[in-house]
Design a protein around this motif. Structure first.
Motif, PDB file in Angstrom:
ATOM      1  N   TYR A   5      14.065 -53.197  37.416  1.00 52.98           N
ATOM      2  CA  TYR A   5      14.375 -54.340  37.213  1.00 52.98           C
ATOM      3  C   TYR A   5      13.056 -55.150  37.532  1.00 52.98           C
ATOM      4  N   GLU A   6      12.698 -56.030  36.776  1.00 49.29           N
ATOM      5  CA  GLU A   6      11.604 -56.920  36.879  1.00 49.29           C
ATOM      6  C   GLU A   6      11.977 -58.443  37.050  1.00 49.29           C
ATOM      7  N   PHE A   7      12.615 -58.654  38.168  1.00 46.08           N
ATOM      8  CA  PHE A   7      13.281 -59.933  38.478  1.00 46.08           C
ATOM      9  C   PHE A   7      12.460 -61.285  38.738  1.00 46.08           C
ATOM     10  N   GLY A   8      12.445 -62.166  37.763  1.00 46.89           N
ATOM     11  CA  GLY A   8      11.856 -63.244  37.766  1.00 46.89           C
ATOM     12  C   GLY A   8      12.659 -64.507  38.490  1.00 46.89           C
ATOM     13  N   SER A   9      13.824 -64.278  38.241  1.00 47.43           N
ATOM     14  CA  SER A   9      14.797 -65.327  38.797  1.00 47.43           C
ATOM     15  C   SER A   9      15.878 -64.840  39.413  1.00 47.43           C
ATOM     16  N   VAL A  10      16.646 -65.864  40.256  1.00 47.20           N
ATOM     17  CA  VAL A  10      17.834 -65.525  40.986  1.00 47.20           C
ATOM     18  C   VAL A  10      18.745 -66.511  40.862  1.00 47.20           C
ATOM     19  N   PHE A  11      20.143 -66.274  40.239  1.00 44.72           N
ATOM     20  CA  PHE A  11      21.132 -67.483  40.396  1.00 44.72           C
ATOM     21  C   PHE A  11      22.162 -67.048  41.412  1.00 44.72           C
ATOM     22  N   VAL A  12      22.395 -68.360  41.972  1.00 40.28           N
ATOM     23  CA  VAL A  12      23.414 -68.188  42.883  1.00 40.28           C
ATOM     24  C   VAL A  12      24.321 -69.354  42.836  1.00 40.28           C
ATOM     25  N   ASP A  13      25.493 -68.925  43.217  1.00 36.85           N
ATOM     26  CA  ASP A  13      26.747 -69.774  43.221  1.00 36.85           C
ATOM     27  C   ASP A  13      27.740 -69.409  44.503  1.00 36.85           C
ATOM     28  N   PRO A  14      27.167 -69.623  45.446  1.00 33.09           N
ATOM     29  CA  PRO A  14      27.899 -69.223  46.718  1.00 33.09           C
ATOM     30  C   PRO A  14      29.093 -70.238  47.176  1.00 33.09           C
ATOM     31  N   PRO A  15      29.971 -69.668  48.075  1.00 37.80           N
ATOM     32  CA  PRO A  15      31.114 -70.350  48.252  1.00 37.80           C
ATOM     33  C   PRO A  15      30.784 -71.417  49.290  1.00 37.80           C
TER      34      PRO A  15
END
Length: 364
Positions: A287-297
């Motif tokens: 993987y070539e991760f450029g972004s992370v998306f989070v929607d935590p509790p």
């Protein structure tokens, strides 16, 4: 479920107070003024649950004030709930009063509806459910044109489907979602649709990969997957994983790999602390991760997961708790800055809000 204070006359004032609260919390980080997405003033909530309260031979829908489980607020309708829920409430009440089989030891009724006008009713009992109950429930489901789930200790009977089907439009494309009974779904469908469109626009068109933590039933996964090369998504809840896999297949989204790991476990995997059998056959290094998306509790990201997100050029963060959002941003603020900010009024007439930020790496 506690009864909210429903008063459309004060809505604009409450919305402004929420906006200012978010501004104040994010002020130490130089955040731009948030874009505000309001809610419908009534009929916005797609799910509701009610206890049943007995008075003589009658039972009524009941809710309670926060912290008071002994003084019921009896209801004939529920203005914040969807129109479909309000249409179903009196018809269900007539059914349990008209049928001893349906009404006997019934103590709770839960409604789950969608913008697409699908509906599921969960009936909870203090007694075993049998074939006679199932026959009556099947008649009721046909009459109301709904799905029904009956629950009693150790037993669950499904009449029709145990999920509802939703349709949400993002950037002109309609995505379909299965939303399982008992699993988390966004309660305010119209505002959820606004969140999806904001996140889609904030992420932008990318030529690299996306890591998504806490993906749930794929609410954000589906539209965001169309903006990147491929996605690695994680979720710990089995029911949400099954729903997400079905939603990916139903929408022909084929660039997502979904693994049943918690955010903490994935952090360990990416840090090569220990291997996980659930990652067998997945080459994380590809993987070539450029972004992370989070929607935590509501608790936000734990410190290790928060530290993990620092590796990425872009952190797209949806939060249901602005206080823990601010705490996480404080940990990241030396390397990332807030470039976009939004507030989504998922919960009118309460102090709760959803917010979103895009954090981008600071220039050296």
């Amino acid at each position: 479920m506690s009864a909210p204070q429903f008063d459309p006359a004060v809505y604009a004032t409450q919305l402004e107070e929420k906006k200012q609260r978010l501004i104040d919390l994010l002020a130490p980080f130089g955040a731009p003024e948030p874009q505000v997405f309001d809610s419908a003033r009534e009929h916005y909530r797609l799910r509701a649950e009610f206890r049943l309260w007995r008075e003589g031979e009658d039972r009524h829908y009941a809710m309670f004030a926060q912290g008071d489980k002994h003084t019921p607020i009896l209801l004939e309708d529920f203005p914040i709930a969807s129109r479909r829920i309000n249409q179903l409430m009196p018809r269900l009440k007539a059914a349990w009063h008209g049928s001893k089989v349906l009404g006997f030891k019934l103590f709770q009724a839960e409604f789950l509806t969608t913008l697409a006008d699908d509906a599921l009713i969960t009936l909870c009992y203090h007694r075993p459910l049998d074939e006679e109950w199932q026959a009556e429930a099947e008649k009721l489901a046909a009459e109301l044109q709904v799905n029904i789930v009956g629950r009693s200790r150790g037993k669950r009977i499904v009449i029709g489907r145990d999920f509802v089907e939703e349709k949400l439009t993002v950037a002109g494309r309609v995505f379909t979602y299965r939303q399982p009974e008992g699993a988390f779904t966004q309660p305010n469908g119209e505002v959820n649709q606004k969140m999806l469109n904001w996140a889609y626009e904030a992420l932008g068109e990318r030529q690299d990969d996306l890591l998504e933590l806490y993906c749930g039933n794929g609410n954000f996964t589906l539209p965001l997957a169309t903006r990147v090369r491929k996605v690695l998504a994680t979720e710990i809840s089995k029911s949400s994983v099954y729903a997400a896999l079905a939603n990916l297949a139903d929408n022909a989204v084929d660039n997502v790999t979904l693994v049943r790991l918690s955010a903490e476990e994935l952090t360990e995997a990416l840090n090569e602390v220990r291997p996980f059998r659930r990652l067998a056959g997945i080459d994380l290094k590809s993987y070539e991760f450029g972004s992370v998306f989070v929607d935590p509790p509501r608790a936000g990201m734990d410190p290790d997961t928060c530290e993990l997100t620092r590796r990425f050029e872009r952190i797209l963060y949806i939060s249901c708790n602005p206080e823990t959002l601010a705490e996480n941003i404080a940990q990241l603020s030396d390397t990332h800055e807030i470039t976009r900010c939004a507030m989504f009024d998922q919960f009118p007439y309460t102090h709760h809000m959803e917010s979103g930020v895009l954090l981008t790496r600071r220039k050296a």
